[in-house]
Design a protein around this motif. Structure first.
Motif, PDB file in Angstrom:
ATOM      1  N   ILE A 147      -1.248   8.226   2.291  1.00 44.72           N
ATOM      2  CA  ILE A 147      -2.674   8.044   2.527  1.00 44.72           C
ATOM      3  C   ILE A 147      -3.118   9.042   3.568  1.00 44.72           C
ATOM      4  O   ILE A 147      -2.399   9.344   4.525  1.00 44.72           O
ATOM      5  CB  ILE A 147      -3.017   6.606   2.955  1.00 44.72           C
ATOM      6  CG1 ILE A 147      -2.104   6.126   4.068  1.00 44.72           C
ATOM      7  CG2 ILE A 147      -2.926   5.665   1.793  1.00 44.72           C
ATOM      8  CD1 ILE A 147      -2.363   4.693   4.483  1.00 44.72           C
ATOM      9  N   GLN A 173       0.835  -1.199   0.000  1.00 46.28           N
ATOM     10  CA  GLN A 173       0.000   0.000   0.000  1.00 46.28           C
ATOM     11  C   GLN A 173       0.872   1.252   0.000  1.00 46.28           C
ATOM     12  O   GLN A 173       2.026   1.231   0.415  1.00 46.28           O
ATOM     13  CB  GLN A 173      -0.927   0.002   1.214  1.00 46.28           C
ATOM     14  CG  GLN A 173      -2.041  -1.012   1.122  1.00 46.28           C
ATOM     15  CD  GLN A 173      -3.028  -0.900   2.261  1.00 46.28           C
ATOM     16  OE1 GLN A 173      -3.651  -1.878   2.621  1.00 46.28           O
ATOM     17  NE2 GLN A 173      -3.181   0.268   2.839  1.00 46.28           N
ATOM     18  N   SER A 225     -13.773   4.884  -5.366  1.00 42.70           N
ATOM     19  CA  SER A 225     -12.351   4.605  -5.589  1.00 42.70           C
ATOM     20  C   SER A 225     -11.476   5.692  -4.983  1.00 42.70           C
ATOM     21  O   SER A 225     -10.410   5.405  -4.416  1.00 42.70           O
ATOM     22  CB  SER A 225     -12.067   4.475  -7.086  1.00 42.70           C
ATOM     23  OG  SER A 225     -12.756   3.357  -7.621  1.00 42.70           O
ATOM     24  N   ARG A 226     -11.909   6.926  -5.083  1.00 41.29           N
ATOM     25  CA  ARG A 226     -11.142   8.030  -4.491  1.00 41.29           C
ATOM     26  C   ARG A 226     -11.072   7.899  -2.973  1.00 41.29           C
ATOM     27  O   ARG A 226     -10.014   8.095  -2.365  1.00 41.29           O
ATOM     28  CB  ARG A 226     -11.762   9.367  -4.876  1.00 41.29           C
ATOM     29  CG  ARG A 226     -11.555   9.755  -6.333  1.00 41.29           C
ATOM     30  CD  ARG A 226     -12.288  11.037  -6.664  1.00 41.29           C
ATOM     31  NE  ARG A 226     -12.084  11.427  -8.056  1.00 41.29           N
ATOM     32  CZ  ARG A 226     -12.740  12.415  -8.662  1.00 41.29           C
ATOM     33  NH1 ARG A 226     -13.647  13.122  -7.973  1.00 41.29           N
ATOM     34  NH2 ARG A 226     -12.497  12.714  -9.925  1.00 41.29           N
ATOM     35  N   GLY A 276      -5.077   3.560   0.704  1.00 41.35           N
ATOM     36  CA  GLY A 276      -3.924   3.561  -0.178  1.00 41.35           C
ATOM     37  C   GLY A 276      -4.011   2.537  -1.285  1.00 41.35           C
ATOM     38  O   GLY A 276      -3.033   2.304  -1.997  1.00 41.35           O
ATOM     39  N   THR A 277      -5.184   1.921  -1.453  1.00 38.33           N
ATOM     40  CA  THR A 277      -5.325   0.888  -2.480  1.00 38.33           C
ATOM     41  C   THR A 277      -6.699   0.993  -3.129  1.00 38.33           C
ATOM     42  O   THR A 277      -7.485   1.887  -2.798  1.00 38.33           O
ATOM     43  CB  THR A 277      -5.119  -0.512  -1.852  1.00 38.33           C
ATOM     44  OG1 THR A 277      -5.038  -1.483  -2.894  1.00 38.33           O
ATOM     45  CG2 THR A 277      -6.239  -0.873  -0.902  1.00 38.33           C
ATOM     46  N   THR A 278      -7.003   0.099  -4.051  1.00 39.56           N
ATOM     47  CA  THR A 278      -8.272   0.118  -4.760  1.00 39.56           C
ATOM     48  C   THR A 278      -9.302  -0.743  -4.030  1.00 39.56           C
ATOM     49  O   THR A 278      -8.934  -1.602  -3.213  1.00 39.56           O
ATOM     50  CB  THR A 278      -8.099  -0.435  -6.182  1.00 39.56           C
ATOM     51  OG1 THR A 278      -7.760  -1.828  -6.103  1.00 39.56           O
ATOM     52  CG2 THR A 278      -6.996   0.315  -6.919  1.00 39.56           C
ATOM     53  N   LYS A 310      -8.715   5.044  -2.056  1.00 44.56           N
ATOM     54  CA  LYS A 310      -7.317   5.423  -2.243  1.00 44.56           C
ATOM     55  C   LYS A 310      -6.854   6.327  -1.109  1.00 44.56           C
ATOM     56  O   LYS A 310      -5.748   6.166  -0.570  1.00 44.56           O
ATOM     57  CB  LYS A 310      -7.159   6.138  -3.584  1.00 44.56           C
ATOM     58  CG  LYS A 310      -5.706   6.385  -3.985  1.00 44.56           C
ATOM     59  CD  LYS A 310      -4.988   5.098  -4.278  1.00 44.56           C
ATOM     60  CE  LYS A 310      -3.582   5.353  -4.799  1.00 44.56           C
ATOM     61  NZ  LYS A 310      -2.852   4.098  -5.065  1.00 44.56           N
ATOM     62  N   SER A 311      -7.709   7.274  -0.727  1.00 45.93           N
ATOM     63  CA  SER A 311      -7.358   8.206   0.337  1.00 45.93           C
ATOM     64  C   SER A 311      -7.248   7.512   1.683  1.00 45.93           C
ATOM     65  O   SER A 311      -6.358   7.803   2.486  1.00 45.93           O
ATOM     66  CB  SER A 311      -8.407   9.324   0.410  1.00 45.93           C
ATOM     67  OG  SER A 311      -8.163  10.173   1.513  1.00 45.93           O
TER      68      SER A 311
END
Length: 328
Positions: free
Chosen positions: A197, A193, A241-242, A249-251, A245-246
């Motif tokens: 983040i 990751q 998805s945003r 740190g991944t999908t 990620k925030s």
């Protein structure tokens, strides 16, 4: 009993040192028995920030340890003490697993232990590590890197991630999750990751996915898609998805994959379920699919993992976790 030695000298970062002490130096025999034997090793009385420490042993004790941990090194502009570098190099030569937290990677690099290997450190110091040690493949974008007998982490919360990863290697996923719950942190963040983040350790109930993540964890046996998650979260797939990620740190799909593997680990440790049954329970579909993804992620097949970490309550089980890293 597996011995963990924490190598300390003047100028160490107290946060990473404290994390390692909390995980490996606490009496957690009510969770895992035997737990680690812990040793604080230094050249003599040392000062860490505003704290004064009296080590249990000298640095010459490091080669007696199974695992040597080097906390963050405060002044990366200065070369780490030669006696520390030599002791860490000797310990590795004697077969110890050597671990750095945050800028402790500068000590491992000075000892030549990272030459030709991928490694990480706090992102703010990654460029300097790469400049001073060009033989090291520095990856500034991950939480930690596991090279088997040499492991490195990024800073702060990522150092705790690596400590829990070590517990998972030695004592299994179920016990690592118990330690994480005791520390009130998420049980697992994969080393791959990103460091960048927004909320490394999110507080329960205080982020946009607070309701979605527990909902998904209860449905790992279902073929969940990004659209399913977005619908449950009442947001578009792009916004979902945003947020993932925030926050992680991944999908979304990679997060689901990681949770399915961790759930499979716990079922292998704590039940007699067949690999086919576990594949269904974790949404992997077939035993073949589970075996392929499990081996790729964990490093060993499910059957080998079960033999290593099977709960002692199951007949014929074994839990000699100290040899896990050799078997892998």
């Amino acid at each position: 009993m597996h011995t963990v030695a924490l190598a300390v000298t003047d100028g160490m970062l107290h946060f990473e040192l404290s994390l390692a002490t909390e995980v490996f130096g606490s009496d957690l025999t009510h969770i895992v028995d035997p737990w680690y034997r812990f040793a604080l090793c230094g050249p003599g009385p040392v000062q860490v920030g505003r704290f004064h420490l009296q080590p249990d042993h000298g640095l010459d004790h490091l080669p007696n340890a199974d695992t040597v941990i080097v906390p963050g090194w405060a002044d990366v502009a200065q070369n780490p003490p030669a006696e520390l570098v030599d002791a860490v190099r000797t310990a590795h030569g004697e077969g110890a697993r050597v671990v750095s937290l945050c800028t402790g990677a500068f000590v491992l690099a000075a000892a030549g232990l990272l030459d030709g290997k991928r490694a990480t450190t706090h992102w703010a110091h990654a460029r300097e590590l790469a400049r001073r040690h060009p033989k090291v493949s520095v990856d500034p974008g991950v939480l930690y890197v596991d090279n088997g007998d040499v492991l490195t982490s990024a800073g702060k919360a990522a150092a705790l991630d690596l400590c829990l990863h070590l517990v998972r290697l030695d004592h299994g996923s179920s016990n690592a999750n118990k330690i994480a719950r005791r520390l009130v942190v998420p049980p697992h963040r994969d080393g791959g990751q990103a460091q960048f983040i927004a909320t490394p350790v999110p507080a329960p109930g205080h982020h946009p996915l607070a309701e979605l993540l527990p909902w998904a964890l209860q449905r790992l046996d279902e073929p969940l898609t990004v659209e399913d998650l977005a619908r449950q979260a009442r947001m578009s797939s792009r916004h979902l998805s945003r947020h993932f990620k925030s926050l992680t740190g991944t999908t979304p799909l990679q997060w689901l994959h990681t949770q399915r593997i961790r759930h499979a680990q716990e079922l292998l440790e704590t039940t007699n379920d067949t690999v086919d049954t576990i594949a269904t329970a974790t949404g992997m579909g077939t035993a073949t699919t589970l075996r392929r993804h499990f081996h790729r992620t964990v490093g060993v097949p499910p059957d080998t993992y079960r033999r290593t970490f099977r709960s002692p309550t199951h007949p014929g089980s074994g839990n000699d976790a100290r040899h896990r890293r050799h078997e892998a």
